[in-house]
Design a protein around this motif. Structure first.
Motif, mmCIF file in Angstrom:
data_model
loop_
_atom_site.group_PDB
_atom_site.id
_atom_site.type_symbol
_atom_site.label_atom_id
_atom_site.label_comp_id
_atom_site.label_asym_id
_atom_site.label_seq_id
_atom_site.Cartn_x
_atom_site.Cartn_y
_atom_site.Cartn_z
ATOM 1 N N GLN A 68 -51.848 -35.073 -27.749
ATOM 2 C CA GLN A 68 -50.547 -35.190 -27.101
ATOM 3 C C GLN A 68 -49.707 -33.996 -27.506
ATOM 4 N N ILE A 69 -49.494 -33.114 -26.539
ATOM 5 C CA ILE A 69 -48.760 -31.882 -26.850
ATOM 6 C C ILE A 69 -47.267 -32.152 -26.825
ATOM 7 N N ILE A 70 -46.584 -31.808 -27.911
ATOM 8 C CA ILE A 70 -45.140 -32.023 -27.926
ATOM 9 C C ILE A 70 -44.359 -30.728 -27.707
ATOM 10 N N GLN A 71 -45.014 -29.601 -27.969
ATOM 11 C CA GLN A 71 -44.278 -28.346 -27.750
ATOM 12 C C GLN A 71 -45.209 -27.182 -27.476
ATOM 13 N N PHE A 72 -44.735 -26.283 -26.624
ATOM 14 C CA PHE A 72 -45.390 -24.994 -26.430
ATOM 15 C C PHE A 72 -44.502 -23.927 -27.049
ATOM 16 N N ALA A 73 -45.060 -22.785 -27.356
ATOM 17 C CA ALA A 73 -44.232 -21.654 -27.780
ATOM 18 C C ALA A 73 -44.852 -20.361 -27.292
ATOM 19 N N ILE A 74 -44.021 -19.556 -26.643
ATOM 20 C CA ILE A 74 -44.452 -18.211 -26.232
ATOM 21 C C ILE A 74 -43.449 -17.213 -26.817
ATOM 22 N N GLU A 75 -43.544 -15.959 -26.424
ATOM 23 C CA GLU A 75 -42.689 -14.905 -26.978
ATOM 24 C C GLU A 75 -41.223 -15.333 -27.056
ATOM 25 N N GLY A 76 -40.649 -15.180 -28.224
ATOM 26 C CA GLY A 76 -39.221 -15.463 -28.391
ATOM 27 C C GLY A 76 -38.926 -16.887 -28.815
ATOM 28 N N TRP A 77 -39.954 -17.724 -28.851
ATOM 29 C CA TRP A 77 -39.737 -19.113 -29.230
ATOM 30 C C TRP A 77 -40.110 -19.331 -30.698
ATOM 31 N N THR A 78 -39.668 -20.480 -31.194
ATOM 32 C CA THR A 78 -39.938 -20.834 -32.579
ATOM 33 C C THR A 78 -40.736 -22.128 -32.601
ATOM 34 N N ILE A 79 -41.665 -22.240 -33.533
ATOM 35 C CA ILE A 79 -42.486 -23.456 -33.595
ATOM 36 C C ILE A 79 -42.755 -23.844 -35.056
ATOM 37 N N SER A 80 -42.671 -25.150 -35.322
ATOM 38 C CA SER A 80 -42.971 -25.683 -36.667
ATOM 39 C C SER A 80 -42.996 -27.199 -36.572
ATOM 40 N N ASP A 81 -43.479 -27.855 -37.616
ATOM 41 C CA ASP A 81 -43.271 -29.289 -37.733
ATOM 42 C C ASP A 81 -42.024 -29.409 -38.597
ATOM 43 N N LEU A 82 -40.877 -29.467 -37.929
ATOM 44 C CA LEU A 82 -39.598 -29.369 -38.627
ATOM 45 C C LEU A 82 -39.410 -30.510 -39.630
ATOM 46 N N TYR A 83 -39.885 -31.689 -39.258
ATOM 47 C CA TYR A 83 -39.742 -32.842 -40.152
ATOM 48 C C TYR A 83 -40.464 -32.556 -41.471
#
Lengths: 192, 206
Positions: A68-83
């Motif tokens: 189950q995909i919750i987020q995509f990230a491409i150029e300029g985006w930020t991604i992490s498991d923030l929790y």
């Protein structure tokens, strides 16, 4: 190496040359090849990743093995498991590269030191998190209230580039649809 | 840790470099072997794959790219060569763990070339001010690496460094290599560790 990172940062909060140089000392440049993990479920998420180049996805694996995909990230985006990043608890998500990627990582210790040293970083971060929260809210509304066709139309309108970059089954997973439902929705939209 | 870490081994085809590479191949690591001699690199890759068919290992002919991909960098080159490599990888080694294994021996192997108030590890830290330099593997010889899997002997191996999280990660790595990690202190403890090895070398050469 950090060009897009600072361009995006400056769009939110303008930095002086000295401040940029100071921030640079805290950044970790990292190249990730396609299919490599940045984070696997069960580990603590130790950094926030900014995408200079490439594409990544964040997903959980359901008991039946479905992703189950919750987020995509491409150029300029930020991604992490923030929790996981903020609490130090094990991550419940996986993050991997869908294309060869170049990332700028901010480790927890770098993040904390920048928060102490540079109020502009706090402002940048607040704007980032607010943006992410609004996107999440929009997505929840979309999943809860729209039909599959409306969801797909909405998504392609908001993120035309993601539709180009990610395979259909990933887009379907992100929208909470099966690939079959997504392909029916696309046909319906086309025939309209 | 579940997430596979990438380790760049700079000078992988040397005595220590290849011993470290072989010993880490059984761990949950992706190994990028950097060396100047491509045929030696290929040979090392094949040897590793013969020992550990599931190893995630790749030869690489650019130290900059290797370090860019890496989470951890092992500098397995002689002390005099470190400055040149440090200059090359400085940008992409930022904030990363860099393991210093060198003993800064003089040409006659009976003394150290570093000034008394410093060490090879501290000199490397000066060259890479925003990396996390950790001293490790300098008090053991290539021949000390366990030959069997799992390791039959569990010899102690000293490490030193300033960053607690980096020390923890390197402890795990040293353990995977088949040694029992002992934290000697902060990075300045490298002076003792490097001198310790000098004494061992002097004994051997008697």
């Amino acid at each position: 190496m950090y060009e897009l990172f600072f361009r995006k940062f400056n769009e939110k909060v303008p930095l002086t040359h000295e401040e940029e140089e100071m921030i640079k000392t805290y950044l970790t440049p990292k190249k990730l090849r396609r299919k490599q993990y940045l984070l696997q479920e069960g580990d603590v998420c130790k950094s926030i990743a900014f995408v200079e180049k490439g594409a990544l996805r964040e997903y959980s694996i359901a008991e039946n093995g479905n992703e189950q995909i919750i987020q995509f990230a491409i150029e300029g985006w930020t991604i992490s498991d923030l929790y996981s990043f903020l609490t130090g608890e094990p991550a419940t998500y996986n993050i991997d590269a869908v294309e060869d990627s170049e990332l700028v990582l901010l480790s927890k210790s770098a993040h904390e030191e920048l928060l102490r040293k540079l109020p502009k970083y706090e402002t940048y971060l607040r704007l980032q998190v607010t943006g992410a929260y609004l996107a999440l809210q929009k997505r929840l509304t979309s999943v809860n209230t729209l039909s599959p066709e409306e969801r797909y139309a909405n998504f392609t309108q908001l993120y035309p580039e993601l539709v180009q970059r990610f395979p259909q089954h990933m887009i379907a997973s992100h929208m909470g649809l099966t690939p079959e439902t997504l392909s029916r929705a696309r046909r319906k939209i086309k025939s309209k | 840790m579940q997430t596979r870490q990438t380790i760049a081994i700079i000078g992988a085809t040397g005595n220590m470099g290849s011993a470290i590479s072989k010993s880490l191949a059984k761990g949950n690591y992706r190994l990028l072997l950097f060396g100047k001699d491509e045929s030696k690199l290929k040979k090392l890759e094949l040897t590793i794959l013969r020992l550990h068919p599931d190893a995630d290992v790749a030869p690489i002919t650019c130290s900059y790219t290797a370090s860019w991909e890496a989470d951890i960098i092992i500098s397995a080159i002689p002390y005099p060569a470190e400055k040149e490599v440090a200059d090359r990888i400085k940008e992409v080694a930022n904030q990363k763990i860099v393991i210093s294994i060198a003993n800064p021996l003089n040409d006659t192997f009976d003394g150290l070339v570093t000034p008394p108030g410093s060490s090879a590890a501290e000199e490397l830290q000066k060259l890479l001010p925003h990396s996390k330099v950790i001293k490790a593997f300098n008090t053991i010889f290539a021949a000390d690496f366990p030959k069997t899997v799992p390791a039959a002997t569990h010899t102690g191996s000293f490490i030193a460094g300033n960053d607690p999280e980096a020390l923890e990660i390197v402890s795990e790595l040293v353990n995977t290599a088949g040694f029992y990690p002992i934290i000697a202190g902060d990075l300045s403890a490298s002076r003792i560790l490097e001198n310790m090895q000098l004494i061992k070398i002097l004994q051997l050469n008697k």
